[in-house]
Motif scaffolding. Structure first.
Motif, PDB file in Angstrom:
ATOM      1  N   THR A  93       0.845  -1.190   0.000  1.00  0.00           N
ATOM      2  CA  THR A  93       0.000   0.000   0.000  1.00  0.00           C
ATOM      3  C   THR A  93       0.881   1.242   0.000  1.00  0.00           C
ATOM      4  OG1 THR A  93      -0.092   0.161   2.406  1.00  0.00           O
ATOM      5  CG2 THR A  93      -1.715  -1.267   1.356  1.00  0.00           C
ATOM      6  N   ASP A  94       0.246   2.416  -0.073  1.00  0.00           N
ATOM      7  CA  ASP A  94       0.997   3.667  -0.013  1.00  0.00           C
ATOM      8  C   ASP A  94       1.813   3.756   1.276  1.00  0.00           C
ATOM      9  OD1 ASP A  94       0.142   4.586  -2.465  1.00  0.00           O
ATOM     10  OD2 ASP A  94      -1.522   5.757  -1.654  1.00  0.00           O
ATOM     11  N   LYS A  95       1.241   3.215   2.372  1.00  0.00           N
ATOM     12  CA  LYS A  95       1.894   3.341   3.668  1.00  0.00           C
ATOM     13  C   LYS A  95       3.197   2.558   3.752  1.00  0.00           C
ATOM     14  CE  LYS A  95      -2.411   4.094   6.246  1.00  0.00           C
ATOM     15  NZ  LYS A  95      -3.297   3.551   7.305  1.00  0.00           N
ATOM     16  N   ASP A  96       3.236   1.372   3.149  1.00  0.00           N
ATOM     17  CA  ASP A  96       4.433   0.541   3.309  1.00  0.00           C
ATOM     18  C   ASP A  96       5.255   0.391   2.030  1.00  0.00           C
ATOM     19  OD1 ASP A  96       2.757  -1.087   1.879  1.00  0.00           O
ATOM     20  OD2 ASP A  96       2.454  -2.544   3.466  1.00  0.00           O
ATOM     21  N   LEU A  97       4.941   1.182   0.997  1.00  0.00           N
ATOM     22  CA  LEU A  97       5.690   1.085  -0.259  1.00  0.00           C
ATOM     23  C   LEU A  97       7.166   1.399  -0.051  1.00  0.00           C
ATOM     24  CD1 LEU A  97       5.951   0.770  -3.318  1.00  0.00           C
ATOM     25  CD2 LEU A  97       5.247   3.165  -3.566  1.00  0.00           C
ATOM     26  N   GLU A  98       7.453   2.501   0.633  1.00  0.00           N
ATOM     27  CA  GLU A  98       8.841   2.925   0.800  1.00  0.00           C
ATOM     28  C   GLU A  98       9.655   1.886   1.569  1.00  0.00           C
ATOM     29  OE1 GLU A  98      11.923   4.892  -0.259  1.00  0.00           O
ATOM     30  OE2 GLU A  98       9.950   5.699  -0.766  1.00  0.00           O
ATOM     31  N   SER A  99       9.075   1.323   2.622  1.00  0.00           N
ATOM     32  CA  SER A  99       9.798   0.318   3.411  1.00  0.00           C
ATOM     33  C   SER A  99      10.027  -0.947   2.587  1.00  0.00           C
ATOM     34  CB  SER A  99       9.031  -0.021   4.685  1.00  0.00           C
ATOM     35  OG  SER A  99       7.767  -0.574   4.374  1.00  0.00           O
ATOM     36  N   TRP A 100       9.073  -1.289   1.695  1.00  0.00           N
ATOM     37  CA  TRP A 100       9.263  -2.476   0.859  1.00  0.00           C
ATOM     38  C   TRP A 100      10.339  -2.239  -0.196  1.00  0.00           C
ATOM     39  CZ3 TRP A 100       8.115  -3.569  -4.429  1.00  0.00           C
ATOM     40  CH2 TRP A 100       8.243  -4.908  -4.766  1.00  0.00           C
ATOM     41  N   LEU A 101      10.404  -1.021  -0.738  1.00  0.00           N
ATOM     42  CA  LEU A 101      11.408  -0.712  -1.755  1.00  0.00           C
ATOM     43  C   LEU A 101      12.809  -0.612  -1.167  1.00  0.00           C
ATOM     44  CD1 LEU A 101       9.496   1.986  -3.860  1.00  0.00           C
ATOM     45  CD2 LEU A 101      10.071  -0.340  -4.584  1.00  0.00           C
ATOM     46  N   GLN A 135       2.074  -6.532  -5.353  1.00  0.00           N
ATOM     47  CA  GLN A 135       0.867  -6.121  -6.053  1.00  0.00           C
ATOM     48  C   GLN A 135       0.330  -4.871  -5.382  1.00  0.00           C
ATOM     49  OE1 GLN A 135      -1.916  -9.204  -7.184  1.00  0.00           O
ATOM     50  NE2 GLN A 135      -3.656  -7.993  -6.479  1.00  0.00           N
ATOM     51  N   ILE A 136      -0.026  -3.859  -6.179  1.00  0.00           N
ATOM     52  CA  ILE A 136      -0.528  -2.594  -5.644  1.00  0.00           C
ATOM     53  C   ILE A 136      -1.862  -2.271  -6.316  1.00  0.00           C
ATOM     54  CG2 ILE A 136      -0.101  -0.110  -5.461  1.00  0.00           C
ATOM     55  CD1 ILE A 136       2.852  -0.651  -5.307  1.00  0.00           C
ATOM     56  N   ARG A 137      -2.876  -1.926  -5.517  1.00  0.00           N
ATOM     57  CA  ARG A 137      -4.191  -1.575  -6.053  1.00  0.00           C
ATOM     58  C   ARG A 137      -4.163  -0.182  -6.671  1.00  0.00           C
ATOM     59  NH1 ARG A 137      -8.805  -3.993  -3.971  1.00  0.00           N
ATOM     60  NH2 ARG A 137      -9.900  -2.616  -5.419  1.00  0.00           N
ATOM     61  N   ASN A 138      -5.052   0.029  -7.620  1.00  0.00           N
ATOM     62  CA  ASN A 138      -5.126   1.332  -8.282  1.00  0.00           C
ATOM     63  C   ASN A 138      -5.550   2.448  -7.334  1.00  0.00           C
ATOM     64  OD1 ASN A 138      -7.658   0.118  -8.054  1.00  0.00           O
ATOM     65  ND2 ASN A 138      -8.501   1.239  -9.779  1.00  0.00           N
ATOM     66  N   LYS A 139      -6.188   2.079  -6.198  1.00  0.00           N
ATOM     67  CA  LYS A 139      -6.625   3.109  -5.248  1.00  0.00           C
ATOM     68  C   LYS A 139      -5.472   3.643  -4.397  1.00  0.00           C
ATOM     69  CE  LYS A 139      -8.092  -0.263  -1.739  1.00  0.00           C
ATOM     70  NZ  LYS A 139      -9.254  -0.780  -0.978  1.00  0.00           N
ATOM     71  N   GLU A 140      -4.285   3.015  -4.495  1.00  0.00           N
ATOM     72  CA  GLU A 140      -3.101   3.531  -3.785  1.00  0.00           C
ATOM     73  C   GLU A 140      -2.502   4.634  -4.655  1.00  0.00           C
ATOM     74  OE1 GLU A 140      -2.618   2.491  -0.797  1.00  0.00           O
ATOM     75  OE2 GLU A 140      -4.070   0.847  -0.895  1.00  0.00           O
ATOM     76  N   THR A 141      -3.095   5.813  -4.578  1.00  0.00           N
ATOM     77  CA  THR A 141      -2.798   6.897  -5.532  1.00  0.00           C
ATOM     78  C   THR A 141      -1.354   7.375  -5.481  1.00  0.00           C
ATOM     79  OG1 THR A 141      -3.656   8.466  -3.891  1.00  0.00           O
ATOM     80  CG2 THR A 141      -5.177   7.691  -5.585  1.00  0.00           C
ATOM     81  N   ALA A 142      -0.747   7.391  -4.301  1.00  0.00           N
ATOM     82  CA  ALA A 142       0.635   7.871  -4.202  1.00  0.00           C
ATOM     83  C   ALA A 142       1.580   6.953  -4.973  1.00  0.00           C
ATOM     84  CB  ALA A 142       1.055   7.962  -2.737  1.00  0.00           C
ATOM     85  N   ALA A 143       1.385   5.641  -4.840  1.00  0.00           N
ATOM     86  CA  ALA A 143       2.235   4.679  -5.547  1.00  0.00           C
ATOM     87  C   ALA A 143       2.003   4.756  -7.049  1.00  0.00           C
ATOM     88  CB  ALA A 143       1.959   3.264  -5.042  1.00  0.00           C
ATOM     89  N   VAL A 144       0.735   4.890  -7.437  1.00  0.00           N
ATOM     90  CA  VAL A 144       0.406   4.983  -8.859  1.00  0.00           C
ATOM     91  C   VAL A 144       1.048   6.217  -9.489  1.00  0.00           C
ATOM     92  CG1 VAL A 144      -1.499   5.339 -10.491  1.00  0.00           C
ATOM     93  CG2 VAL A 144      -1.735   3.658  -8.650  1.00  0.00           C
TER      94      VAL A 144
END
Length: 459
Positions: free
Chosen positions: A150-158, A196-205
């Motif tokens: 999700t947007d919240k954990d994208l940075e930590s996953w990357l 996998q990231i949902r389209n509703k995670e606008t920051a990641a998109v």
């Protein structure tokens, strides 16, 4: 003089019952993988992929009737899972058929990779003998190594925790994880991390400039920005996707080979074994103590809510977030006598799900076991119109006032099925029912057990 009719009938019956040596049902051109006792371990037991295996005899009428549907299932599952068959009429294959507990034909078994290589989980397939039903059952059991980000954990996953590895991200408008992306994650398990990231995670998109769904983005090791991303533009099929991902890492061979140190040790053991067998019987063999096998660390058991106050404080208060509760029935026999009761199976599956999320550092609402002696559980069952004699798994959310029941199709509480159900709740998918009046306890008496669930909600 002619023999009596009864004797003729008996002789004919006995002859019909005798197995006839014949060629197998499936030709070399068949999409069904033909397996033998010699290569079963290599192709099935040690495989990284889920398999369904048919144990058959060529003279079996039911096997012949199954063949068209089974071959159709094999075509539909090509690249996603293995569809195999073993001819139990062949003398060389009878050991494996006996070992797998085959008592009749056809027998279908689904083989899912276990935590330890070469120790898969094997279960009987008892669904409909149609291509659709077979495909659905196998797809449900394809292991899911795809991380939900999700947007919240994208940075930590990357951000690499240890050594940087390539990452692949599927941007999608669907909440479920498809069999194709799960199969790709298995293909590159250990060499490419797949999310996998949902389209509703606008920051990641927006970060990666994605405008269409689905879109697969590949990031080389150590890269994490849009300008570093390689965007896939081909057909969403297994072969071209594997070729695309192969530019940053090689796909795993199937089965995966032993690491160099283990392979060298295995080769040395084989040489020693051959030398020992070559010694004369009169010559004593040196016996060296065998090193103790490493004991696998099981997933820690989920917490049990033993009192009405604990259940109310954790999950049935006005501010409580989502909880998953395994409402346990009274056991008909002592645990020591029960080999593996449904209650034990579901608690083990929930423990595995919680353990998986803990290892991935992903936030998950709490999972609890609730004994049949808990009076609050009896009240909850009555309000939700659930039988006191049945094992039930439900999710409840006091703050939002909904509940949802796990549908145990044919008693299936496998970790994969339970994990998929939990994932759907995390993503807000599926139908929910309104909690009846009186379930939420407005005033919870204080107790030593902490209401941990009040701090969590679905992601």
């Amino acid at each position: 003089m002619l023999p009596p009719k009864s004797a003729v009938f008996l002789a004919a019956s006995l002859l019909a019952a005798l197995p006839v040596q014949a060629d197998g049902l499936y030709t070399k051109k068949s999409p069904v993988l033909q397996v033998t006792s010699k290569n079963y371990d290599q192709l099935i037991a040690n495989s990284n992929h889920t398999s369904i295996v048919e144990f058959y005899a060529p003279w079996c009428g039911h096997c012949q009737n199954l063949k068209p549907a089974y071959e159709k299932a094999a075509k539909n599952l090509d690249g996603l899972a293995k569809v195999a068959a073993i001819n139990c009429d062949e003398d060389a294959n009878k050991p494996i058929c006996g070992q797998m507990g085959v008592r009749g034909f056809p027998t279908l078994k689904i083989v899912t990779p276990g935590k330890k290589s070469g120790k898969p989980r094997v279960e009987d397939y008892q669904g409909a003998r149609t291509a659709k039903a077979i495909v659905e059952a196998v797809v449900d059991r394809i292991p899911n190594h795809v991380r939900r980000v999700t947007d919240k954990d994208l940075e930590s996953w990357l951000t690499p925790q240890e050594e940087a590895v390539p990452k692949a991200i599927l941007f999608t408008d669907k909440g479920t994880t498809s069999a194709l992306i799960r199969a790709l994650a298995i293909e590159f398990l250990g060499s490419i991390e797949v999310a996998q990231i949902r389209n509703k995670e606008t920051a990641a998109v927006e970060r990666f400039g994605v405008t269409e769904f689905p879109t697969l983005v590949l990031l080389p090791a150590g890269k994490s920005e849009k300008e570093d991303a390689i965007v896939y533009s081909g057909d969403l099929k297994k072969a071209p996707l594997v070729e695309f991902l192969s530019q940053v890492a090689a796909p795993n061979p199937d089965p995966a080979p032993l690491p160099p140190k283990k392979a060298k040790a295995a080769a040395a053991d084989k040489v020693k074994k051959d030398d020992d067998e070559a010694q004369p019987e009169s010559e004593p063999k040196e016996q060296s103590p065998k090193p103790a096998a490493p004991v696998p660390v099981p997933a820690p058991q989920i917490e049990s809510l033993t009192t009405p106050e604990a259940l109310a404080a954790a999950c049935l208060a006005p501010k409580s977030g989502t909880c998953v509760l395994a409402l346990l029935p009274e056991e008909a026999q002592p645990e020591a006598e029960a080999a593996e009761s449904p209650a034990q199976v579901v608690l083990a599956s929930l423990s595995e799900v919680a353990h998986k999320h803990a290892l991935h550092h992903s936030k998950l609402f709490p999972l609890y076991g609730v004994s049949a002696t808990n009076d609050a559980a009896k009240t909850l069952r009555a309000a939700l119109e659930l039988s006191e004699q049945d094992l039930e798994v439900v999710a409840v959310n006091g703050r939002r006032g909904w509940w949802r029941k796990y549908d145990a199709a044919e008693g299936d509480y496998s970790p994969e099925r339970v994990d998929a159900w939990v994932d759907a709740i995390r993503l807000g998918e599926g139908s929910k029912s309104k909690l009846p009046e009186g379930v939420i306890v407005e005033k919870v008496e204080e107790e030593e057990e902490k209401p941990a669930a009040a701090e969590h909600d679905e992601l």
